[in-house]
Write an enzyme that holds these catalytic residues in place. Structure first.
Site, mmCIF file in Angstrom:
data_model
loop_
_atom_site.group_PDB
_atom_site.id
_atom_site.type_symbol
_atom_site.label_atom_id
_atom_site.label_comp_id
_atom_site.label_asym_id
_atom_site.label_seq_id
_atom_site.Cartn_x
_atom_site.Cartn_y
_atom_site.Cartn_z
ATOM 1 N N GLY A 377 38.299 -28.878 11.062
ATOM 2 C CA GLY A 377 38.646 -30.099 10.337
ATOM 3 C C GLY A 377 37.434 -30.980 10.154
ATOM 4 O O GLY A 377 36.403 -30.801 10.824
ATOM 5 N N SER A 379 34.885 -34.264 10.224
ATOM 6 C CA SER A 379 34.471 -35.140 11.324
ATOM 7 C C SER A 379 35.410 -36.341 11.421
ATOM 8 O O SER A 379 35.807 -36.909 10.412
ATOM 9 C CB SER A 379 33.035 -35.611 11.068
ATOM 10 O OG SER A 379 32.620 -36.480 12.091
ATOM 11 N N LYS A 383 39.351 -33.856 16.902
ATOM 12 C CA LYS A 383 39.145 -32.599 17.648
ATOM 13 C C LYS A 383 38.684 -32.869 19.085
ATOM 14 O O LYS A 383 39.210 -32.288 20.045
ATOM 15 C CB LYS A 383 38.124 -31.713 16.917
ATOM 16 C CG LYS A 383 38.540 -31.331 15.503
ATOM 17 C CD LYS A 383 37.594 -30.351 14.860
ATOM 18 C CE LYS A 383 36.220 -30.952 14.564
ATOM 19 N NZ LYS A 383 36.247 -31.985 13.521
ATOM 20 N N THR A 384 37.692 -33.750 19.257
ATOM 21 C CA THR A 384 37.180 -34.063 20.599
ATOM 22 C C THR A 384 38.227 -34.798 21.423
ATOM 23 O O THR A 384 38.335 -34.577 22.640
ATOM 24 C CB THR A 384 35.896 -34.914 20.489
ATOM 25 O OG1 THR A 384 34.933 -34.213 19.688
ATOM 26 C CG2 THR A 384 35.302 -35.187 21.856
ATOM 27 N N GLU A 507 31.880 -25.517 20.015
ATOM 28 C CA GLU A 507 30.928 -24.699 19.239
ATOM 29 C C GLU A 507 29.523 -24.813 19.826
ATOM 30 O O GLU A 507 28.635 -25.462 19.273
ATOM 31 C CB GLU A 507 30.942 -25.112 17.774
ATOM 32 C CG GLU A 507 30.178 -24.162 16.868
ATOM 33 C CD GLU A 507 30.781 -22.767 16.830
ATOM 34 O OE1 GLU A 507 30.513 -21.993 17.765
ATOM 35 O OE2 GLU A 507 31.513 -22.448 15.885
#
Length: 596
Positions: A377, A379, A383-384, A507
């Site tokens: 997705g 920025s 996600k974090t 990643e």
């Protein structure tokens, strides 16, 4: 309740808080008792000395010298000095133990505070609590408490003797003290405000120092020295102004006290001289009177210093108690994880760092045990934050995260986090050796064989063996002496040694050169075998190999499936894949050998 009212209530109860803080550190009561007892003895001996002086003056002649009396005075002087010295040492010992106890409690507390605390408090402020504020409390106990208690005893004892000797002169003397109190009390209030401001500004300045010096390479690379100098200089000037305010108050207090005392001496000398000449009192009584006056004046100075330091200590107590009273994590509360090899599920999870501003919105998906799930997705899509919720740095505001059928919040933090291995783009290292970093956080002894096996699987053994000190090589602050690829491989070795059942990979190869990427990718394949893996994916290679892909956009899951399924059904994913494919083709073209 407004902030001002809260501060007023806190100010009224800070003495109670100070006593509570001291009692919670289990102070050495016997040592404190002995120290204060010796101080009292030294003070009482001092009260007797003017009476000796009175007798000597009144009957002074060579023939009337009583050597026994003189010897008694000498012994009293020596005993008083020894008792005072031992008392100072014991009080310092008690003060050091108390401050060590407070620092130990603070350190223990800081390690169990939730991540949300550190989101809202600068590191420098927290460091200031541990160092500056505790030192202020130690100063009050070790340097000023004895003077305060013995000063009170000296003043009361001297007043009793003076009233007995000559009540008229005593009343004249005390007519001056209300005037001194009226002048000095407002100054003391101002000193308290200045002291609190000075402590707060010191903490802010410490924060600036900590931030700049810990990221000095960024400062230099960005040519930010002038900006940071300006900010630091502003802090220095604020400290300077607070120092000047403190100096102005002290400059007013000291001359006022001196003026009051000199005026008192002049009045007493004049009035006392008249009473001596009229025969109402003897010359020895006047000398003793003046000596007792000194024993009142000196303690008043000590008591004033005590209250100045006490005002600072009350401010320090407030800030320390704010930390100690903050809600903490309990790492041992909950059940142990017995089977981490189960599916993980996000069930309608919503979370935001600020109320009314959700970062994740009603997120639901399942990560199958032993499979790889990739999160894709733009920025800022959350996600974090998803990783932080899995680590239980934060708790979902709505919904739940489950392992099998049990919510992960049912497990103890220490047991849950031991199941997770996390490798980020910039894997953090501590200042220490390579061995320290690979074994970091493990409570049991690690053999060299286990260490080497983990390093081999992480493809870190080759470069480690080439270093002069091998596993005992110092990596520098935040691992600065190692390359990015070396740091990543040490982080992977650390994760392998923990043998986690759940992996979170941000990643870990995205910021590496192509040669390092190949090695780290191989190490990650070793790490991922048989483990439930969640990957924040930046590259197409990771996405293609994943068992499941979740597309996250502005905190909402807009698609899930395999690479091929999303390629056919999800427009934004198709754009992402196309961009990545073009990027790969461009990189291949750049590295291809030139045609002859």
């Amino acid at each position: 309740m407004t902030t001002t009212k809260k501060e007023e209530l806190r100010g009224k109860s800070n003495w109670r808080g100070f006593v509570r803080l001291l009692l919670q550190t289990n102070p050495p009561k016997l040592v404190l008792g002995i120290a204060l007892g010796l101080s009292v003895i030294s003070t009482l001996v001092g009260l007797v000395i003017p009476l000796f002086t009175k007798n000597v003056v009144d009957s002074f002649s060579i023939d009337s010298l009583n050597w026994l009396q003189i010897s008694g005075m000498a012994i009293a002087f020596v005993a008083s000095a020894v008792a005072s010295g031992v008392s100072v040492y014991l009080l310092n010992l008690a003060g050091q133990r108390v401050v060590a106890g407070i620092r130990d409690r603070l350190w223990k507390k800081l390690l169990v505070l939730p991540v949300s605390y550190y989101d809202n408090h600068q590191t420098g402020d927290t460091i200031s609590r541990m160092t500056n504020d505790t030192a202020v409390i130690k100063g009050l106990i070790a340097e000023h408490m004895s003077g305060f208690i013995t000063g009170i005893i000296a003043i009361i004892g001297s007043i009793v003797v003076l009233l007995y000797m000559d009540w008229k002169m005593t009343l004249i003397m005390f007519s001056v003290f209300p005037l001194a109190f009226i002048i000095l009390f407002p100054l003391g209030r101002q000193m308290f405000k200045v002291s609190k401001g000075l402590q707060a500004e010191t903490a802010n300045f410490t924060s600036v120092l900590n931030r700049v010096l810990s990221e000095i390479r960024l400062v230099k690379a960005a040519n930010a020295e002038p900006v940071e100098y300006k900010e630091g200089s502003t802090g220095i000037q604020k400290l300077f102004k607070f120092g000047l305010k403190e100096g102005r108050i002290q400059a007013l207090m000291a001359p006022l006290v001196t003026f009051v005392m000199l005026m008192l001496f002049v009045v007493l000398f004049g009035y006392g001289g008249m009473r001596v000449s009229s025969g109402a009192i003897s010359a020895g009584q006047l000398v003793a009177f003046m000596l007792y006056l000194f024993q009142i004046v000196m303690p008043i100075t000590q008591i004033t210093q005590f209250f100045n330091q006490a005002q600072k200590a009350m401010g320090a107590t407030d800030t320390i108690l704010n930390v100690l009273d903050y809600e903490e994590e309990n790492p041992h509360a909950g059940a142990a994880v017995t089977n981490a090899s189960q599916s993980l599920q996000f069930d309608r999870v919503t979370y935001g760092y600020k109320e009314g501003e959700p970062v994740l919105k009603n997120v639901s998906f399942t990560m199958e045990a032993g499979k790889v799930t990739a999160i894709v997705g733009p920025s800022g899509s959350g996600k974090t934050t998803m990783f932080s919720l899995l680590e239980r740095f934060y708790s979902p505001q709505k919904g739940a995260i489950t392992l099998g059928v049990e919510g992960i919040d049912q497990f103890s933090l220490i047991s849950w986090r031991s199941q997770i291995g996390y490798v980020s783009q910039e894997s953090p290292l501590i200042a220490g050796t390579i061995r320290d970093n690979i074994c970091y956080g493990l409570q049991h002894e690690i053999t060299m064989e286990e260490l080497k096996k983990a390093s081999q699987m992480a493809y870190a053994d080759a470069f480690i063996e080439e270093l002069p000190q091998k596993y005992d090589t110092e990596v520098g602050e935040r691992g600065i002496k190692l390359s990015g690829g070396q740091r990543q491989r040490i982080a992977i070795a650390r994760a392998l040694l923990r043998d986690p059942k759940i992996l979170m990979l941000d990643e870990a190869t995205s910021s590496l050169d192509s040669k390092s990427e190949v090695v780290v990718q191989q190490a990650l394949q070793n790490l991922m075998q048989g483990r439930t893996t969640l990957v924040i994916a930046h590259r197409l290679s990771t996405v293609v190999d994943a068992d499941q892909i979740i597309f996250l956009d502005k905190g909402v899951v807009t698609g899930s499936g395999t690479h091929q399924q999303l390629l056919e059904s999800h427009e934004m994913y198709r754009e992402f894949a196309t961009q990545q494919l073009q990027l790969q083709e461009q990189m291949v073209a750049e590295h291809a050998p030139s045609a002859l």
